[in-house]
Design a protein around this motif. Structure first.
Motif, mmCIF file in Angstrom:
data_model
loop_
_atom_site.group_PDB
_atom_site.id
_atom_site.type_symbol
_atom_site.label_atom_id
_atom_site.label_comp_id
_atom_site.label_asym_id
_atom_site.label_seq_id
_atom_site.Cartn_x
_atom_site.Cartn_y
_atom_site.Cartn_z
ATOM 1 N N UNK A 1 -6.187 8.769 9.052
ATOM 2 C CA UNK A 1 -4.859 8.916 8.469
ATOM 3 C C UNK A 1 -3.819 8.961 9.586
ATOM 4 N N UNK B 1 -3.099 9.970 -3.186
ATOM 5 C CA UNK B 1 -2.448 10.116 -1.880
ATOM 6 C C UNK B 1 -2.451 8.800 -1.116
ATOM 7 N N UNK B 2 -3.612 8.121 -1.157
ATOM 8 C CA UNK B 2 -3.738 6.841 -0.460
ATOM 9 C C UNK B 2 -2.822 5.798 -1.088
ATOM 10 N N UNK B 3 -2.684 5.866 -2.420
ATOM 11 C CA UNK B 3 -1.841 4.884 -3.114
ATOM 12 C C UNK B 3 -0.409 4.928 -2.610
ATOM 13 N N UNK B 4 0.098 6.143 -2.345
ATOM 14 C CA UNK B 4 1.458 6.295 -1.835
ATOM 15 C C UNK B 4 1.640 5.568 -0.516
ATOM 16 N N UNK B 5 0.565 5.517 0.279
ATOM 17 C CA UNK B 5 0.667 4.836 1.575
ATOM 18 C C UNK B 5 0.417 3.339 1.439
ATOM 19 N N UNK C 1 0.940 0.823 9.526
ATOM 20 C CA UNK C 1 -0.046 1.065 8.463
ATOM 21 C C UNK C 1 -1.169 0.042 8.496
ATOM 22 N N UNK D 1 -8.851 0.115 -2.480
ATOM 23 C CA UNK D 1 -8.901 1.412 -1.798
ATOM 24 C C UNK D 1 -9.594 2.463 -2.656
ATOM 25 N N UNK E 1 -7.275 9.566 -3.835
ATOM 26 C CA UNK E 1 -6.895 8.194 -4.166
ATOM 27 C C UNK E 1 -5.389 8.072 -4.401
ATOM 28 N N UNK F 1 6.995 6.736 -1.842
ATOM 29 C CA UNK F 1 6.514 7.615 -0.776
ATOM 30 C C UNK F 1 7.525 8.727 -0.486
ATOM 31 N N UNK G 1 -11.969 4.970 -4.014
ATOM 32 C CA UNK G 1 -13.012 5.628 -3.223
ATOM 33 C C UNK G 1 -14.408 5.200 -3.664
ATOM 34 N N UNK H 1 -4.410 -2.864 -4.380
ATOM 35 C CA UNK H 1 -4.626 -1.446 -4.054
ATOM 36 C C UNK H 1 -5.966 -0.934 -4.569
#
Lengths: 109, 218
Positions: B217, A38-42, B166, B206, A36, B72, B208, B203
């Protein structure tokens, strides 16, 4: 206005530089753990930039003091379609500006 | 290397020109464009800060949004930690870190090739970025009425183009849409600059779930 910008430049410059230098300090074996986070960074930057694009399109510009601009709405909508079709950045920028300018010339404001 | 770097440089130049021109057209003080471009060197974060100030937001909101966007770079910095190193060279090698030279360097297996492409593409992009932003600022002063030229539509157009890769991911798309709608709902009732930060709660979509994540990805 000037003080605001001094704070922004200082804050962004310092924060961004520290982030860029973080890797060697975190060292070997360091990585961002958890799917999660990791996904947040994107995802977080995309959410931020998309909402900013919507606001910049639909809100009246404070610095001009006039109402919402229908010409800009339509210009950005055209840009959105072109972006979705993966048109080059140059065509997207030119089409958005030219369409908005022409609509304004036609009196849409 | 050349054939890979120059098309990216021309895209940087276009975004840099637009940044300088839009900032200048909105009465941003003259020193800000070169200072931001030189010291921050991050197009999305610079545009985000500019957009928030244009909407009447304050410094805190602008810095927070910019740093969220640049977070990032921590992940890139980890991947590039041997390229950046420590000590004085890390001061400028670290500063050259972007999405682009990280991606280019990862294409090579050899250490010295990686270092060469990281440094080489890094300083080219940096030079192009700073020079084009200053040129854009100068250009805006030259052409005068930027609104008549539709320049106000360019900022959102560039933001959309920047996030297009993205948006191919359905989960990211859902989060962005939810965040954007939320920002539009709250903007009349919260202080300027805050809607973008509230949008970040998109966010959470997202998070999980039990189902396997089919999202590819990049």
């Amino acid at each position: 206005m000037s003080l605001t910008w001094i704070l922004i430049v200082a804050g962004l410059a310092l924060g961004t530089h520290l982030m860029r230098r973080a890797g060697p300090w975190i060292g070997r074996g360091g990585r961002i753990s958890g799917p999660f986070s990791q996904r947040l960074f994107e995802i977080a930057p995309v959410v931020c930039l998309f909402s900013l694009a919507l606001l910049a399109t639909l809100l009246p510009e404070s610095s001009h003091g006039d109402g919402p601009s229908v010409a800009r709405w339509l210009g950005v909508a055209l840009a959105g379609v072109l972006v979705w079709r993966r048109t080059s950045m140059l065509s997207v920028v030119l089409c958005a500006a030219v369409a908005t300018a022409l609509l304004r010339l036609a009196g849409l404001g | 290397m050349r054939q890979d770097v120059w098309p990216i440089c021309s895209a940087y130049a276009l975004v840099g020109l637009s940044f300088g021109a839009i900032a200048s057209a909105h009465g941003v003080p003259g020193w800000v464009v070169p200072a931001l471009s030189f010291l921050v060197f991050g197009g999305s974060a610079q545009f985000a800060a500019l957009g928030i100030v244009m909407a009447g937001g304050g410094a805190l909101a602008a810095v927070l949004a910019g740093l969220v966007i640049n977070a990032r770079l921590i992940a890139h910095s980890l991947a590039m930690r041997d390229r950046i190193g420590r000590g004085w060279p890390a001061l400028w090698r670290g500063h050259l870190l972007t999405d682009v030279n990280t991606a280019l360097a990862l294409r090579f297996d050899d250490e010295s090739d990686r270092q060469a492409i990281y440094d080489g593409s890094g300083w080219r992009l940096f030079a192009v970025w700073v020079i084009s932003a200053i040129a854009g600022q100068w250009l805006a002063g030259w052409i005068g009425d930027t609104r008549a030229l539709g320049l106000d539509a360019v900022l959102p157009a560039i933001l959309l183009a920047l996030i297009r890769p993205q948006l191919a991911d359905p989960v990211t798309r859902r989060c962005a849409l939810a965040g954007g709608v939320l920002a539009l709902i709250v903007w009349p009732v919260v202080p300027p600059g805050v809607p973008v930060l509230i949008a970040l709660s998109g966010c959470l979509l997202a998070w999980p779930t039990g189902k396997p994540d089919r999202a590819a990805r990049p």
